[in-house]
Design a protein around this motif. Sequence first.
Motif, short mmCIF file in Angstrom:
data_model
loop_
_atom_site.label_atom_id
_atom_site.label_comp_id
_atom_site.label_asym_id
_atom_site.label_seq_id
_atom_site.Cartn_x
_atom_site.Cartn_y
_atom_site.Cartn_z
N SER A 172 6.56 -5.39 7.51
CA SER A 172 6.03 -6.65 7.00
C SER A 172 4.58 -6.46 6.59
O SER A 172 3.68 -7.19 7.01
N SER A 173 4.37 -5.43 5.76
CA SER A 173 3.03 -5.10 5.29
C SER A 173 2.76 -5.58 3.88
O SER A 173 1.59 -5.68 3.47
N VAL A 174 3.81 -5.83 3.11
CA VAL A 174 3.65 -6.20 1.70
C VAL A 174 3.17 -7.64 1.60
O VAL A 174 3.75 -8.56 2.20
N ARG A 175 2.09 -7.84 0.83
CA ARG A 175 1.52 -9.18 0.65
C ARG A 175 1.51 -9.52 -0.84
O ARG A 175 0.51 -9.29 -1.53
N PRO A 176 2.62 -10.06 -1.33
CA PRO A 176 2.71 -10.35 -2.77
C PRO A 176 1.57 -11.26 -3.26
O PRO A 176 1.05 -12.09 -2.52
N HIS A 177 1.22 -11.07 -4.53
CA HIS A 177 0.16 -11.81 -5.21
C HIS A 177 -1.25 -11.38 -4.77
O HIS A 177 -2.23 -12.02 -5.15
N PHE A 178 -1.36 -10.30 -3.97
CA PHE A 178 -2.66 -9.79 -3.57
C PHE A 178 -2.83 -8.36 -4.07
O PHE A 178 -1.87 -7.58 -4.10
#
Length: 330
Positions: A172-178
Motif C-alpha cells: 500500500s505504497s502507491v499514492r495516485p495523483h502524487f
Amino acid sequence: MRNLLDPPPPHAAACFADGRTRFLLTVDTEEEFDWGKPLTRESHSTRSVPRLAKFQQFCEAQGVAPVYLVDWPIASSTRAAEILREPLAAGRAEIGVQLHPWVNPPFEEEVTQANSFAGNLPAGLEASKLTRLRDAIEENFGIAPLIYRAGRYGVGPNTARALADNGIAVDSSVRPHFDYSHAHGPDFRAHPLAPYWLDDARTLLELPLTTTFWGMLRRQGEAIYPRLWRAPVLRGALAKLGLLERVPLTPEGVSVQEAIRGIDMALDDGLPVLVLSFHSPSLSPGHTPYVRDEDDLDALYDWWRRVFAYLAGRGVAASSVRDVMAAVTR
C-alpha cells in the motif's frame, strides 16, 4: 513480478466477488522527527508511542480495526509492543511493515534525500532492511505482517520482489495523483486508484492510498493538476471556485468536508476499497504540522468520528487486510 513504479496493465485489476465496498484505516506508525530538517539516523524520538493506547481504544469503540504500519524505531519499542500485542492477537488491530531506510539497519548507505526512498537503494540493501524489519515485527509483536508501505511512498524497481520474498501479501505504497520525482522519489500520477495485482500469479496485491479529484473539472484533473505543481496559489483558487481539488483521505491537512467530498467521488467511481491514512506522531501535539496543541488533537479525533459515521451511512464497511485478501478473487 511487476515494477511498482509502472502503472499496471488493464488485466491486472483486482475484483471482489461479494460486491461490498470496504475501507482500511492505515496508521504510518513511526518515530517523531522534524519534517523541516534534513534526515539523520539519530535525531528522532518515540515519545508519542503511549498515545497509541488511547487511539486503539477509540477505534475499538468505533468498530474499526486499525492497520499499524510499523517502522524500525517502533518495532524495537518495548512500550509499543506492550500496547499492541493484545489487540493484535485478538484481531482488533493488524500490523504491517513501514520502511524508513535511514533509521533501519543495516546502515550501509549515506543518508541523503534520494536514499530516504528505499526503492532507490541497491536491491540487496533494500531487501536486507526489509527482512530485518519484518523479522523484528514478528518477534516483538507476535504476528507476521502481511502488508507493507514504503516510507515516503518510496518504492522502486526491486520492491515487489523483496516483498514477495518476505511473505508480504499486500503493498500500500502507491499514492495516485502524487509525484515525488522532484525529490528523487516515484511518480504515481498515472497509477489507478483501484486495487490491482503486481504479479500474474496473483500473490501480491496493491491497495493504493485513496486520493480523488473533486470539482467541475475533476474528470480533467489528471491532465490539469500536474501542470500546476509550481503554482500552489492557482491550485488554491481552483479549489475555492469548486473547479478542481485534490483530496487525499487523511485528516492531515484535509477538512472533514473535503474528505466527505473525496469519499463521494471515490464511491461514484466505484472503488471497491478506500484506503485512509495518517501518521502516528499526530496523536501527540507538537510532532507534526497538523497537530500543534490539544485542540488540534481533539479535532483529529472528531475528524475520524465524523468520517467513520459518514462511511457507515454510505454503506462502506470497516475492513481488515485479512478480510480484503479473503474477498478478492484470484
